[in-house]
Motif scaffolding. Sequence first.
Motif, PDB file in Angstrom:
ATOM      1  N   THR A  92       6.625   2.839 -30.597  1.00  0.00           N
ATOM      2  CA  THR A  92       5.178   2.938 -30.716  1.00  0.00           C
ATOM      3  C   THR A  92       4.639   1.935 -31.726  1.00  0.00           C
ATOM      4  O   THR A  92       4.955   2.025 -32.921  1.00  0.00           O
ATOM      5  CB  THR A  92       4.757   4.359 -31.144  1.00  0.00           C
ATOM      6  OG1 THR A  92       5.199   5.300 -30.167  1.00  0.00           O
ATOM      7  CG2 THR A  92       3.246   4.456 -31.289  1.00  0.00           C
TER       8      THR A  92
ATOM      9  N   SER B 234       1.462   0.806 -33.865  1.00  0.00           N
ATOM     10  CA  SER B 234       0.324   1.601 -34.306  1.00  0.00           C
ATOM     11  C   SER B 234      -0.534   0.832 -35.304  1.00  0.00           C
ATOM     12  O   SER B 234      -0.018   0.117 -36.162  1.00  0.00           O
ATOM     13  CB  SER B 234       0.826   2.904 -34.947  1.00  0.00           C
ATOM     14  OG  SER B 234      -0.243   3.750 -35.303  1.00  0.00           O
TER      15      SER B 234
ATOM     16  N   ARG C 249      -4.043   4.716 -36.373  1.00  0.00           N
ATOM     17  CA  ARG C 249      -4.046   5.738 -35.329  1.00  0.00           C
ATOM     18  C   ARG C 249      -3.595   7.100 -35.874  1.00  0.00           C
ATOM     19  O   ARG C 249      -3.009   7.904 -35.158  1.00  0.00           O
ATOM     20  CB  ARG C 249      -3.139   5.308 -34.172  1.00  0.00           C
ATOM     21  CG  ARG C 249      -3.735   4.216 -33.284  1.00  0.00           C
ATOM     22  CD  ARG C 249      -4.940   4.760 -32.535  1.00  0.00           C
ATOM     23  NE  ARG C 249      -5.427   3.854 -31.527  1.00  0.00           N
ATOM     24  CZ  ARG C 249      -6.438   3.020 -31.691  1.00  0.00           C
ATOM     25  NH1 ARG C 249      -7.056   2.974 -32.863  1.00  0.00           N
ATOM     26  NH2 ARG C 249      -6.850   2.229 -30.717  1.00  0.00           N
TER      27      ARG C 249
ATOM     28  N   LYS D 234      -0.016  -6.448 -31.362  1.00  0.00           N
ATOM     29  CA  LYS D 234       0.943  -5.560 -30.717  1.00  0.00           C
ATOM     30  C   LYS D 234       2.214  -6.289 -30.303  1.00  0.00           C
ATOM     31  O   LYS D 234       3.322  -5.745 -30.423  1.00  0.00           O
ATOM     32  CB  LYS D 234       0.290  -4.910 -29.493  1.00  0.00           C
ATOM     33  CG  LYS D 234       1.189  -3.946 -28.743  1.00  0.00           C
ATOM     34  CD  LYS D 234       0.468  -3.330 -27.551  1.00  0.00           C
ATOM     35  CE  LYS D 234       1.372  -2.392 -26.772  1.00  0.00           C
ATOM     36  NZ  LYS D 234       0.677  -1.789 -25.600  1.00  0.00           N
TER      37      LYS D 234
ATOM     38  N   ILE E 169       8.042   1.622 -24.391  1.00  0.00           N
ATOM     39  CA  ILE E 169       6.831   1.422 -25.188  1.00  0.00           C
ATOM     40  C   ILE E 169       5.825   2.518 -24.841  1.00  0.00           C
ATOM     41  O   ILE E 169       5.399   2.646 -23.692  1.00  0.00           O
ATOM     42  CB  ILE E 169       6.211   0.037 -24.925  1.00  0.00           C
ATOM     43  CG1 ILE E 169       7.205  -1.075 -25.256  1.00  0.00           C
ATOM     44  CG2 ILE E 169       4.922  -0.142 -25.740  1.00  0.00           C
ATOM     45  CD1 ILE E 169       6.736  -2.460 -24.825  1.00  0.00           C
TER      46      ILE E 169
ATOM     47  N   ASP F 179       2.168   3.795 -26.314  1.00  0.00           N
ATOM     48  CA  ASP F 179       1.096   3.477 -27.253  1.00  0.00           C
ATOM     49  C   ASP F 179       0.720   4.690 -28.098  1.00  0.00           C
ATOM     50  O   ASP F 179       0.876   5.839 -27.683  1.00  0.00           O
ATOM     51  CB  ASP F 179      -0.126   2.951 -26.514  1.00  0.00           C
ATOM     52  CG  ASP F 179       0.102   1.563 -25.935  1.00  0.00           C
ATOM     53  OD1 ASP F 179       1.057   0.886 -26.372  1.00  0.00           O
ATOM     54  OD2 ASP F 179      -0.669   1.150 -25.048  1.00  0.00           O
ATOM     55  N   SER F 180       0.171   4.415 -29.271  1.00  0.00           N
ATOM     56  CA  SER F 180      -0.088   5.453 -30.271  1.00  0.00           C
ATOM     57  C   SER F 180      -1.157   6.444 -29.856  1.00  0.00           C
ATOM     58  O   SER F 180      -1.214   7.561 -30.384  1.00  0.00           O
ATOM     59  CB  SER F 180      -0.492   4.804 -31.598  1.00  0.00           C
ATOM     60  OG  SER F 180      -1.577   3.897 -31.395  1.00  0.00           O
ATOM     61  N   ASP F 181      -2.016   6.077 -28.916  1.00  0.00           N
ATOM     62  CA  ASP F 181      -3.076   6.982 -28.464  1.00  0.00           C
ATOM     63  C   ASP F 181      -2.727   7.682 -27.151  1.00  0.00           C
ATOM     64  O   ASP F 181      -3.575   8.330 -26.546  1.00  0.00           O
ATOM     65  CB  ASP F 181      -4.412   6.246 -28.330  1.00  0.00           C
ATOM     66  CG  ASP F 181      -4.277   4.900 -27.637  1.00  0.00           C
ATOM     67  OD1 ASP F 181      -3.144   4.533 -27.279  1.00  0.00           O
ATOM     68  OD2 ASP F 181      -5.288   4.210 -27.455  1.00  0.00           O
ATOM     69  N   ASP F 182      -1.471   7.551 -26.706  1.00  0.00           N
ATOM     70  CA  ASP F 182      -1.011   8.180 -25.474  1.00  0.00           C
ATOM     71  C   ASP F 182       0.118   9.156 -25.797  1.00  0.00           C
ATOM     72  O   ASP F 182       0.533   9.295 -26.944  1.00  0.00           O
ATOM     73  CB  ASP F 182      -0.545   7.121 -24.476  1.00  0.00           C
ATOM     74  CG  ASP F 182      -1.653   6.143 -24.101  1.00  0.00           C
ATOM     75  OD1 ASP F 182      -2.826   6.564 -24.072  1.00  0.00           O
ATOM     76  OD2 ASP F 182      -1.350   4.967 -23.856  1.00  0.00           O
TER      77      ASP F 182
ATOM     78  N   GLU G 167       0.810  -7.977 -22.206  1.00  0.00           N
ATOM     79  CA  GLU G 167       2.240  -7.679 -22.045  1.00  0.00           C
ATOM     80  C   GLU G 167       2.800  -8.259 -20.755  1.00  0.00           C
ATOM     81  O   GLU G 167       4.001  -8.516 -20.651  1.00  0.00           O
ATOM     82  CB  GLU G 167       2.456  -6.170 -22.073  1.00  0.00           C
ATOM     83  CG  GLU G 167       2.243  -5.539 -23.430  1.00  0.00           C
ATOM     84  CD  GLU G 167       2.378  -4.030 -23.384  1.00  0.00           C
ATOM     85  OE1 GLU G 167       3.339  -3.522 -22.779  1.00  0.00           O
ATOM     86  OE2 GLU G 167       1.501  -3.348 -23.951  1.00  0.00           O
TER      87      GLU G 167
ATOM     88  N   TYR H 211      -7.763   5.863 -21.911  1.00  0.00           N
ATOM     89  CA  TYR H 211      -8.149   4.590 -22.498  1.00  0.00           C
ATOM     90  C   TYR H 211      -9.319   4.765 -23.447  1.00  0.00           C
ATOM     91  O   TYR H 211     -10.389   5.237 -23.067  1.00  0.00           O
ATOM     92  CB  TYR H 211      -8.499   3.580 -21.398  1.00  0.00           C
ATOM     93  CG  TYR H 211      -7.287   3.179 -20.591  1.00  0.00           C
ATOM     94  CD1 TYR H 211      -6.094   2.878 -21.217  1.00  0.00           C
ATOM     95  CD2 TYR H 211      -7.342   3.138 -19.204  1.00  0.00           C
ATOM     96  CE1 TYR H 211      -4.977   2.530 -20.495  1.00  0.00           C
ATOM     97  CE2 TYR H 211      -6.216   2.779 -18.463  1.00  0.00           C
ATOM     98  CZ  TYR H 211      -5.040   2.477 -19.116  1.00  0.00           C
ATOM     99  OH  TYR H 211      -3.932   2.127 -18.394  1.00  0.00           O
TER     100      TYR H 211
ATOM    101  N   GLY I 195      -9.986   0.441 -27.552  1.00  0.00           N
ATOM    102  CA  GLY I 195      -8.621   0.004 -27.305  1.00  0.00           C
ATOM    103  C   GLY I 195      -8.529  -1.415 -26.783  1.00  0.00           C
ATOM    104  O   GLY I 195      -9.509  -2.018 -26.350  1.00  0.00           O
TER     105      GLY I 195
END
Length: 300
Positions: free
Chosen positions: A7, A9, A12, A69, A87, A89-92, A182, A207, A211
């Motif tokens: 992750t 971040s 977050r 990132k 991978i 993500d910090s908000d998922d 990515e 989302y 973001g």
Amino acid sequence: MIITVFTPSYNREKFLPKLYSSLLRQTFKDFEWVIVDDGSSDNTTELVNRWKEEGFIKIKYFKKNNGGKHRAINKGLELASGELFFIVDSDDYLTDNALEIVCKYYEPIKNNDNIIGVTGFRAYSDGSFIGGRRFPNEITDSNLIERRTKYGVTADLAHVIKTHIFRKFLFPDISGENFVAESIVWNRMSIDYKMRYFNEAIYIGEYLEEGLSSNSIRNRIKNNKYASLLYSELVNNPNVVFKLKVKSIINYWRFALCNDKSIFENLKFVKNYFLAILLFPIGYVYYLKDKKYNDVKINR
């Protein structure tokens, strides 16, 4: 260690607990959580240290200066101990059986040198898949480019890659720029490797307005060297069909015109000179449009 959940971040603190809770609920336990903090100014460090003290899951935490990132991912690959690199993500967060599902599909291709990893899908919290069409079969061996051009798959993906191979595809480091899509790495992987895709959701994402994905065009304009590299590589990728080459050349000019090179200097990065010259006016129109509406946004 089978899986490294990674992750990146940045500020977050309020979102990480949901991801942490989903990791605690995993039905498969042989994993570590590697967090690379990209220079947060909130209380992320204190939060993660508290989780480390709890000792419920193995956590590696590294804080660095803000650099984007992609640089965080490169550092995560350096720190990873798992066979697979996932991978998140910090908000998922993950479905409760996400890592178990990953291992189920990984085991048959574990020793297949032609398949780089396994890929499931992303969903909203209500269980509906993010994006559109999925693969026609439950399991498909393909690559990122072919999955769209051959199968028309538009649903959002969640890649889990063999760590030792991923380390051969580190993100390029361009001084002064902090964002690159990515897909630049997935596209490079697609030349020599396939993924095993499966039609199950393992990743829950919402989302955020602030973001990276919501500011895609603006980020590409600001980081135009990365953007033009992304599209020039797509144009020159042997797996890319003609229609995608056309779109890539247009986007190449769209962002290459933002850098400090001349048109002729930019032209040499596209192998198909004739097509590049022919499509230059369209790219120029998009460039002018972006300059006028520089807050334009698109979804990932």
